[in-house]
Design a protein around this motif. Sequence first.
Motif, PDB file in Angstrom:
ATOM      1  N   ALA A   1       0.828  -1.217   0.000  1.00 15.33           N
ATOM      2  CA  ALA A   1       0.000   0.000   0.000  1.00 15.33           C
ATOM      3  C   ALA A   1       0.860   1.264   0.000  1.00 15.33           C
ATOM      4  N   ALA A   2       1.997   1.222   0.698  1.00 15.05           N
ATOM      5  CA  ALA A   2       2.884   2.390   0.769  1.00 15.05           C
ATOM      6  C   ALA A   2       3.836   2.461  -0.428  1.00 15.05           C
ATOM      7  N   ARG A   3       3.739   1.493  -1.324  1.00 17.51           N
ATOM      8  CA  ARG A   3       4.566   1.434  -2.533  1.00 17.51           C
ATOM      9  C   ARG A   3       6.056   1.403  -2.201  1.00 17.51           C
ATOM     10  N   ILE A   4       6.378   0.637  -1.165  1.00 16.87           N
ATOM     11  CA  ILE A   4       7.764   0.433  -0.765  1.00 16.87           C
ATOM     12  C   ILE A   4       8.278  -0.789  -1.526  1.00 16.87           C
ATOM     13  N   PRO A   5       9.364  -0.639  -2.273  1.00 17.18           N
ATOM     14  CA  PRO A   5       9.886  -1.774  -3.029  1.00 17.18           C
ATOM     15  C   PRO A   5      10.243  -2.958  -2.129  1.00 17.18           C
ATOM     16  N   ILE A   6       9.853  -4.140  -2.579  1.00 11.81           N
ATOM     17  CA  ILE A   6      10.154  -5.373  -1.846  1.00 11.81           C
ATOM     18  C   ILE A   6      10.905  -6.325  -2.768  1.00 11.81           C
ATOM     19  N   GLN A   7      11.541  -7.318  -2.135  1.00 13.87           N
ATOM     20  CA  GLN A   7      12.233  -8.340  -2.905  1.00 13.87           C
ATOM     21  C   GLN A   7      12.334  -9.619  -2.076  1.00 13.87           C
ATOM     22  N   ALA A   8      12.523 -10.742  -2.768  1.00 19.06           N
ATOM     23  CA  ALA A   8      12.566 -12.040  -2.118  1.00 19.06           C
ATOM     24  C   ALA A   8      13.949 -12.402  -1.600  1.00 19.06           C
TER      25      ALA A   8
ATOM     26  N   PRO B   1      18.152 -10.713  -0.443  1.00 14.60           N
ATOM     27  CA  PRO B   1      18.869  -9.489  -0.049  1.00 14.60           C
ATOM     28  C   PRO B   1      19.655  -8.830  -1.179  1.00 14.60           C
ATOM     29  N   HIS B   2      19.812  -9.510  -2.304  1.00 13.97           N
ATOM     30  CA  HIS B   2      20.604  -8.968  -3.410  1.00 13.97           C
ATOM     31  C   HIS B   2      19.754  -8.315  -4.491  1.00 13.97           C
ATOM     32  N   GLY B   3      18.444  -8.361  -4.354  1.00 14.23           N
ATOM     33  CA  GLY B   3      17.558  -7.725  -5.321  1.00 14.23           C
ATOM     34  C   GLY B   3      17.375  -8.509  -6.609  1.00 14.23           C
ATOM     35  N   ASN B   4      17.670  -9.792  -6.583  1.00 13.36           N
ATOM     36  CA  ASN B   4      17.503 -10.615  -7.781  1.00 13.36           C
ATOM     37  C   ASN B   4      16.047 -10.982  -8.065  1.00 13.36           C
ATOM     38  N   HIS B   5      15.186 -10.832  -7.060  1.00 16.73           N
ATOM     39  CA  HIS B   5      13.781 -11.204  -7.209  1.00 16.73           C
ATOM     40  C   HIS B   5      12.871 -10.080  -6.706  1.00 16.73           C
ATOM     41  N   PRO B   6      12.832  -8.945  -7.442  1.00 14.35           N
ATOM     42  CA  PRO B   6      11.976  -7.832  -7.006  1.00 14.35           C
ATOM     43  C   PRO B   6      10.503  -8.186  -7.116  1.00 14.35           C
ATOM     44  N   ARG B   7       9.717  -7.533  -6.277  1.00 16.21           N
ATOM     45  CA  ARG B   7       8.254  -7.682  -6.261  1.00 16.21           C
ATOM     46  C   ARG B   7       7.812  -9.097  -5.898  1.00 16.21           C
ATOM     47  N   ARG B   8       8.675  -9.815  -5.171  1.00 13.06           N
ATOM     48  CA  ARG B   8       8.386 -11.196  -4.817  1.00 13.06           C
ATOM     49  C   ARG B   8       8.730 -11.442  -3.344  1.00 13.06           C
ATOM     50  N   ILE B   9       8.185 -12.531  -2.782  1.00 12.44           N
ATOM     51  CA  ILE B   9       8.563 -13.007  -1.457  1.00 12.44           C
ATOM     52  C   ILE B   9       9.240 -14.361  -1.626  1.00 12.44           C
TER      53      ILE B   9
ATOM     54  N   LEU C   1      13.957  -1.824   2.289  1.00 10.43           N
ATOM     55  CA  LEU C   1      14.854  -0.856   2.914  1.00 10.43           C
ATOM     56  C   LEU C   1      14.082   0.128   3.782  1.00 10.43           C
ATOM     57  N   ASP C   2      14.731   0.577   4.861  1.00  4.48           N
ATOM     58  CA  ASP C   2      14.130   1.619   5.686  1.00  4.48           C
ATOM     59  C   ASP C   2      14.621   2.980   5.189  1.00  4.48           C
ATOM     60  N   PRO C   3      14.120   4.087   5.747  1.00  8.74           N
ATOM     61  CA  PRO C   3      14.508   5.419   5.253  1.00  8.74           C
ATOM     62  C   PRO C   3      16.007   5.719   5.339  1.00  8.74           C
ATOM     63  N   ALA C   4      16.735   5.057   6.241  1.00  2.23           N
ATOM     64  CA  ALA C   4      18.177   5.282   6.366  1.00  2.23           C
ATOM     65  C   ALA C   4      18.982   4.363   5.452  1.00  2.23           C
TER      66      ALA C   4
ATOM     67  N   LEU D   1       9.653 -26.006  -0.664  1.00  2.00           N
ATOM     68  CA  LEU D   1       9.495 -24.587  -0.989  1.00  2.00           C
ATOM     69  C   LEU D   1      10.812 -23.808  -0.926  1.00  2.00           C
ATOM     70  N   ASN D   2      11.873 -24.431  -0.421  1.00  2.00           N
ATOM     71  CA  ASN D   2      13.175 -23.746  -0.393  1.00  2.00           C
ATOM     72  C   ASN D   2      13.571 -23.389  -1.812  1.00  2.00           C
ATOM     73  N   GLY D   3      13.942 -22.142  -2.022  1.00  2.00           N
ATOM     74  CA  GLY D   3      14.316 -21.661  -3.350  1.00  2.00           C
ATOM     75  C   GLY D   3      13.151 -21.142  -4.172  1.00  2.00           C
ATOM     76  N   VAL D   4      11.936 -21.306  -3.664  1.00  2.00           N
ATOM     77  CA  VAL D   4      10.743 -20.844  -4.381  1.00  2.00           C
ATOM     78  C   VAL D   4      10.479 -19.385  -4.025  1.00  2.00           C
ATOM     79  N   THR D   5      10.093 -18.581  -5.022  1.00  2.00           N
ATOM     80  CA  THR D   5       9.643 -17.222  -4.773  1.00  2.00           C
ATOM     81  C   THR D   5       8.250 -17.081  -5.345  1.00  2.00           C
ATOM     82  N   GLU D   6       7.486 -16.126  -4.821  1.00  2.00           N
ATOM     83  CA  GLU D   6       6.124 -15.893  -5.281  1.00  2.00           C
ATOM     84  C   GLU D   6       5.940 -14.417  -5.597  1.00  2.00           C
ATOM     85  N   ASP D   7       5.229 -14.143  -6.676  1.00  2.00           N
ATOM     86  CA  ASP D   7       4.896 -12.793  -7.069  1.00  2.00           C
ATOM     87  C   ASP D   7       3.937 -12.179  -6.049  1.00  2.00           C
ATOM     88  N   VAL D   8       4.084 -10.885  -5.797  1.00  2.00           N
ATOM     89  CA  VAL D   8       3.173 -10.162  -4.905  1.00  2.00           C
ATOM     90  C   VAL D   8       2.418  -9.141  -5.765  1.00  2.00           C
TER      91      VAL D   8
END
Length: 142
Positions: A80-87, A89-97, A109-112, A131-138
């Motif tokens: 809802a806050a349009r904060i970028p997420i990723q599955a 820590p390296h950003g290889n899977h954006p918009r996923r969990i 990421l936080d504001p700092a 499910l290890n290694g699986v990512t899901e679209d959000v």
Amino acid sequence: MSVEFNHTIVLSRDREKSAHFLAEILGLEVGAPAGVFLPVTTANGVTLDFLTIDADIPMQHYAFLVSEDEFDEALARLVAARIPIQADPHGNHPRRINRHDGGRGVYFLDPAGHGLEIITRPYGTDPSSPLNGVTEDVPGAV
């Protein structure tokens, strides 16, 4: 003697902004200022003491174990806050969990610029989970 983690200092450019950001996403309260620190306390009593500094801030990583319901609520707030997420820590899977250990996890990421993570299962609790290694679209995530 039983050793417990009690508190840590979280460096920020604006303690109010960073503390309120974390509290809002996780559904926690920001405590009363304690001198130069602004605390956010987790359910197990660990306090993150936010401190405003005027210097380069090295990125730190903070991970939070939450229930499935709390994960749903936090993820909905992030979307809802349009904060970028990723599955990951390296950003290889954006918009996923991720689905590590049969649970769910997400990074943001936080504001700092600190890397935050919420997970529903501690790492290593189910190393044979299919499910290890699986990512899901959000849907709606940025």
